[in-house]
Design an enzyme around this catalytic site. Structure first.
Site, PDB file in Angstrom:
ATOM      1  N   GLU A   1      21.143  -5.182 -22.365  1.00 46.40           N
ATOM      2  CA  GLU A   1      21.575  -6.432 -23.019  1.00 46.40           C
ATOM      3  C   GLU A   1      20.502  -6.979 -23.968  1.00 46.40           C
ATOM      4  O   GLU A   1      20.278  -8.181 -24.065  1.00 46.40           O
ATOM      5  CB  GLU A   1      22.034  -7.464 -21.989  1.00 46.40           C
ATOM      6  CG  GLU A   1      23.303  -6.975 -21.303  1.00 46.40           C
ATOM      7  CD  GLU A   1      24.045  -8.020 -20.522  1.00 46.40           C
ATOM      8  OE1 GLU A   1      24.054  -9.183 -20.937  1.00 46.40           O
ATOM      9  OE2 GLU A   1      24.633  -7.647 -19.498  1.00 46.40           O
ATOM     10  N   GLY A   2      19.875  -6.048 -24.683  1.00 46.70           N
ATOM     11  CA  GLY A   2      18.817  -6.400 -25.612  1.00 46.70           C
ATOM     12  C   GLY A   2      17.473  -6.224 -24.926  1.00 46.70           C
ATOM     13  O   GLY A   2      17.190  -6.870 -23.918  1.00 46.70           O
TER      14      GLY A   2
ATOM     15  N   GLY B   1       0.843  -1.202   0.000  1.00 42.18           N
ATOM     16  CA  GLY B   1       0.000   0.000   0.000  1.00 42.18           C
ATOM     17  C   GLY B   1       0.875   1.248   0.000  1.00 42.18           C
ATOM     18  O   GLY B   1       1.895   1.300  -0.687  1.00 42.18           O
ATOM     19  N   GLY B   2       0.495   2.230   0.818  1.00 37.03           N
ATOM     20  CA  GLY B   2       1.246   3.492   0.872  1.00 37.03           C
ATOM     21  C   GLY B   2       2.704   3.278   1.262  1.00 37.03           C
ATOM     22  O   GLY B   2       3.608   3.968   0.785  1.00 37.03           O
TER      23      GLY B   2
HETATM   24  C1  FAD Z   1      21.636   1.511 -17.245  1.00 38.92           C
HETATM   25  C2  FAD Z   1      22.077   1.013 -18.595  1.00 38.92           C
HETATM   26  C3  FAD Z   1      23.211   0.225 -18.673  1.00 38.92           C
HETATM   27  C4  FAD Z   1      23.656  -0.232 -19.913  1.00 38.92           C
HETATM   28  N1  FAD Z   1      24.830  -0.952 -19.995  1.00 38.92           N
HETATM   29  C5  FAD Z   1      25.358  -1.235 -21.224  1.00 38.92           C
HETATM   30  C6  FAD Z   1      26.663  -1.811 -21.337  1.00 38.92           C
HETATM   31  O1  FAD Z   1      27.337  -2.123 -20.332  1.00 38.92           O
HETATM   32  N2  FAD Z   1      27.177  -1.998 -22.577  1.00 38.92           N
HETATM   33  C7  FAD Z   1      26.488  -1.686 -23.710  1.00 38.92           C
HETATM   34  O2  FAD Z   1      27.019  -1.880 -24.794  1.00 38.92           O
HETATM   35  N3  FAD Z   1      25.234  -1.146 -23.636  1.00 38.92           N
HETATM   36  C8  FAD Z   1      24.670  -0.911 -22.425  1.00 38.92           C
HETATM   37  N4  FAD Z   1      23.412  -0.333 -22.326  1.00 38.92           N
HETATM   38  C9  FAD Z   1      22.677  -0.033 -23.543  1.00 38.92           C
HETATM   39  C10 FAD Z   1      21.447  -0.916 -23.741  1.00 38.92           C
HETATM   40  O3  FAD Z   1      21.833  -2.217 -24.062  1.00 38.92           O
HETATM   41  C11 FAD Z   1      20.579  -0.247 -24.821  1.00 38.92           C
HETATM   42  O4  FAD Z   1      20.055   0.958 -24.263  1.00 38.92           O
HETATM   43  C12 FAD Z   1      19.478  -1.157 -25.292  1.00 38.92           C
HETATM   44  O5  FAD Z   1      20.005  -2.237 -26.020  1.00 38.92           O
HETATM   45  C13 FAD Z   1      18.458  -0.427 -26.189  1.00 38.92           C
HETATM   46  O6  FAD Z   1      19.080   0.379 -27.139  1.00 38.92           O
HETATM   47  P1  FAD Z   1      18.604   1.903 -27.312  1.00 38.92           P
HETATM   48  O7  FAD Z   1      18.626   2.527 -25.971  1.00 38.92           O
HETATM   49  O8  FAD Z   1      19.423   2.521 -28.387  1.00 38.92           O
HETATM   50  O9  FAD Z   1      17.100   1.794 -27.776  1.00 38.92           O
HETATM   51  P2  FAD Z   1      16.585   1.653 -29.287  1.00 38.92           P
HETATM   52  O10 FAD Z   1      17.374   0.613 -29.998  1.00 38.92           O
HETATM   53  O11 FAD Z   1      16.537   3.012 -29.875  1.00 38.92           O
HETATM   54  O12 FAD Z   1      15.121   1.127 -29.060  1.00 38.92           O
HETATM   55  C14 FAD Z   1      14.028   1.976 -28.667  1.00 38.92           C
HETATM   56  C15 FAD Z   1      12.765   1.130 -28.570  1.00 38.92           C
HETATM   57  O13 FAD Z   1      12.466   0.532 -29.847  1.00 38.92           O
HETATM   58  C16 FAD Z   1      12.411  -0.890 -29.713  1.00 38.92           C
HETATM   59  N5  FAD Z   1      12.955  -1.508 -30.926  1.00 38.92           N
HETATM   60  C17 FAD Z   1      14.149  -1.256 -31.507  1.00 38.92           C
HETATM   61  N6  FAD Z   1      14.302  -2.000 -32.608  1.00 38.92           N
HETATM   62  C18 FAD Z   1      13.183  -2.767 -32.721  1.00 38.92           C
HETATM   63  C19 FAD Z   1      12.736  -3.746 -33.648  1.00 38.92           C
HETATM   64  N7  FAD Z   1      13.502  -4.150 -34.657  1.00 38.92           N
HETATM   65  N8  FAD Z   1      11.513  -4.306 -33.465  1.00 38.92           N
HETATM   66  C20 FAD Z   1      10.749  -3.939 -32.403  1.00 38.92           C
HETATM   67  N9  FAD Z   1      11.107  -3.003 -31.499  1.00 38.92           N
HETATM   68  C21 FAD Z   1      12.313  -2.435 -31.656  1.00 38.92           C
HETATM   69  C22 FAD Z   1      13.240  -1.207 -28.485  1.00 38.92           C
HETATM   70  O14 FAD Z   1      12.899  -2.453 -27.934  1.00 38.92           O
HETATM   71  C23 FAD Z   1      12.915  -0.038 -27.585  1.00 38.92           C
HETATM   72  O15 FAD Z   1      11.691  -0.273 -26.939  1.00 38.92           O
HETATM   73  C24 FAD Z   1      22.926   0.078 -21.092  1.00 38.92           C
HETATM   74  C25 FAD Z   1      21.766   0.874 -20.983  1.00 38.92           C
HETATM   75  C26 FAD Z   1      21.345   1.346 -19.764  1.00 38.92           C
HETATM   76  C27 FAD Z   1      20.123   2.217 -19.691  1.00 38.92           C
END
Ligand code: FAD
Length: 393
Positions: A366-367, A342-343
Site C-alpha cells: 500500500e505504498g 536471544g537464541g
Molecule cells: C505481500 C504483498 C501483498 C500485496 N498486496 C497488494 C494488493 O492487494 N493490491 C495491490 O494492488 N498491490 C499489492 N501489493 C503490491 C505492493 O503495493 C507493491 O509491491 C509496492 O507498492 C511496491 O511496488 P513494487 O513492488 O513494484 O516496487 P517498485 O515500485 O519497483 O519499488 C522498488 C523500490 O524503489 C523505491 N522507489 C520507487 N519509486 C521511488 C521514488 N519515486 N522515489 C524513491 N524511491 C522509490 C521503492 O520504495 C522500493 O524500495 C502487494 C505486495 C506484496 C509483496
C-alpha cells in the site's frame, strides 16, 4: 483501570475483538504461518461475530461504528496474528472503491454481502511492471456495447483466489496517462478472469498473494466505478483511507512483540537476575513501549479525523504519516523483541521471529515507506507556514 480515551461502546467492541483474538485466533497463529493456508475458520469467526460489520455503515448492513473502531479491531487481531488482521484490512481496502465512488445501486448490490463477510474482496492496482509507479499500468478495458472487455494482468494481489469481488484498475484510454485509468468491480466468476499463480512469501503466510489474468474478460458496463478516467483519483483516495489499516496491522504486530518480550524478560534469568532487571534490556523495553505509543498517537488521530469528516490534503498527510511511523516502529520493535529473547527469539517455537517476518511487509505494501515520505513532503511543500516565522526573520 488504566486511562483510556475510548467511549464505553468502543471499549466494549475492542474487548470483544481482543477476547476473540486471544482465545480463538492466537492459538491458531503459528499453525496458519506454518501451513501457508488461508484461515477460512477465522473468516467464519468474523462472520459469526459480525466483525466485518465494523468496516461498513448501517445503511449497508454494517455496524456504523466508524474508522477509529475499525483500526482498533485490526490492531487487536494483529497483536496475535498478522495474517488474520490482514483479512480485515483488505475487506476495507477492497470495498473502499464502492464506498467512495459507487452509485446507490452498486453499493446495494455488493456492500451488504461484504459487510456480512459472505463475500471477501480485493484491490488490484499493482502489475508486474508497475508498483510505486501505478500510472504505468498496461491492463486495458475497452467498451463493447453494454460490456467492458479487460486484457492484461495484475501482480501481488492480496486475497487472490479467495475474494469474490475485485476492485480492478485498467486503462480505458492508454494514451492519457493518469487520466486514462478507470476503476471496475470484477466478480471472480467473470468469463476470461483467472488467478494464475500464488506467491510463497517471507511473512503473512496464510494470506494469499497472487497474479490475476484478464483474457478478453467481459464484465457489465454497469461495473464501472465513477466515470471513465476517474480511476487514478479513486485509487489514491482509497489508499488515503486504507493505508492506516496497514498501520494498524503494523502497530498490533509491534505491541504484540513488545508484550511478549516484556513477559519473557521478567522470567528469563542471567547473571543471577531476570533480564528485565538489566539496564540495557530495560532501555530496549522502554524504547519499544514509547515507540508503540507514539505510533498509536498518529494512528488514532487519523481515525478520529476520519470520524470527524476530515478529507483532502490533511487526511492524505495524516494517513501517510501513520503508515510510515507504524511500519517503521513494527520493524524496529520486532527486531528488538527477537534480540531480547536471544537464541529463543530466532527459533520458531517462540512467536517473535514470526512477528519480525510479518512486520516487514508493512513497510512495503500500500505504498512503500519511500512513497509515504514523498507524499508527506509533497503535502508539506504545498503548505504555507510563513506566519510561524513572523518576528523570527
Ligand atoms: C505481500 C504483498 C501483498 C500485496 N498486496 C497488494 C494488493 O492487494 N493490491 C495491490 O494492488 N498491490 C499489492 N501489493 C503490491 C505492493 O503495493 C507493491 O509491491 C509496492 O507498492 C511496491 O511496488 P513494487 O513492488 O513494484 O516496487 P517498485 O515500485 O519497483 O519499488 C522498488 C523500490 O524503489 C523505491 N522507489 C520507487 N519509486 C521511488 C521514488 N519515486 N522515489 C524513491 N524511491 C522509490 C521503492 O520504495 C522500493 O524500495 C502487494 C505486495 C506484496 C509483496
Amino acid at each position: 483501570m488504566p486511562w483510556d480515551a475510548l467511549s464505553d461502546e468502543q471499549r466494549e467492541l475492542r474487548d470483544l475483538v481482543r477476547t476473540l483474538a486471544r482465545e480463538r485466533i492466537g492459538p491458531r497463529a503459528a499453525e496458519i504461518d506454518a501451513s501457508h493456508e488461508f484461515p477460512w475458520d477465522v473468516v467464519e469467526l468474523y462472520r459469526e461475530n459480525d466483525i466485518f460489520g465494523l468496516f461498513f455503515d448501517e445503511a449497508h448492513g454494517g455496524l456504523g461504528t466508524g474508522t477509529l473502531m475499525a483500526l482498533i479491531a485490526i490492531e487487536e487481531v494483529a497483536k496475535v496474528c498478522a495474517t488474520s488482521a490482514l483479512i480485515l484490512a483488505v475487506q476495507e481496502l477492497g470495498s473502499l472503491g464502492l464506498k467512495l465512488a459507487g452509485t446507490d445501486e452498486q453499493k446495494q448490490q455488493w456492500l451488504p454481502r461484504l459487510a456480512s463477510g459472505e463475500w471477501l474482496c480485493a484491490y488490484a492496482l499493482t502489475e508486474a511492471g508497475s508498483g510505486s509507479d501505478s500510472a504505468a499500468m498496461r491492463t486495458t478495458a475497452t467498451r463493447d456495447g453494454d460490456e467492458y472487455v479487460l486484457n492484461g494482468s495484475k501482480r501481488f494481489i492480496t486475497n487472490a483466489s479467495v475474494a469474490h469481488a475485485y476492485t480492478v484498475f485498467a486503462k480505458t484510454d492508454p494514451s492519457a496517462g493518469h487520466a486514462g485509468i478507470s476503476a471496475f468491480v470484477v466478480e471472480a466468476d467473470a468469463p476470461g478472469f483467472e488467478v494464475t499463480r500464488l506467491e510463497p512469501k517471507m511473512g503473512i503466510s496464510g494470506s494469499t498473494t497472487g497474479e490475476l489474468a484478464f483474457d478478453e474478460c467481459r464484465i457489465p458496463a454497469a461495473n464501472l466505478l465513477g466515470a471513465e478516467g476517474d480511476g487514478f483519483k479513486i485509487a489514491m483516495r482509497i489508499l488515503d483511507r486504507s493505508r492506516p489499516g496497514v498501520a494498524a496491522q503494523a502497530l498490533g504486530i509491534a505491541q504484540g512483540a513488545t508484550d511478549y518480550a516484556l513477559d519473557y524478560a521478567k522470567t528469563r534469568e542471567t547473571m543471577g537476575k531476570p533480564i528485565a532487571q538489566h539496564q540495557l534490556i530495560q532501555a530496549k523495553l522502554a524504547d519499544m513501549e514509547t515507540e508503540c505509543e507514539a505510533a498509536r498517537g498518529l494512528l488514532y488521530r487519523f481515525g478520529r479525523m476520519c470520524d470527524d469528516g476530515v478529507d483532502g490534503a490533511e487526511l492524505t498527510k495524516a494517513s501517510a504519516m501513520a503508515k510510515l511511523k507504524c511500519g517503521d516502529v513494527a520493524m524496529a520493535v520486532t527486531t528488538d523483541a527477537v534480540q531480547i529473547l536471544g537464541g529463543y527469539g530466532y527459533i520458531k517455537e517462540y512467536p517473535v521471529e514470526r512477528f519480525m517476518r510479518d512486520a516487514k511487509i508493512t513497510q512495503i505494501y500500500e505504498g512503500t515507506q519511500e512513497i509515504q515520505r514523498l507524499v508527506i513532503a509533497r503535502e508539506m511543500v504545498k503548505e504555507s507556514r510563513a506566519f510561524l516565522l513572523a518576528g523570527v526573520v
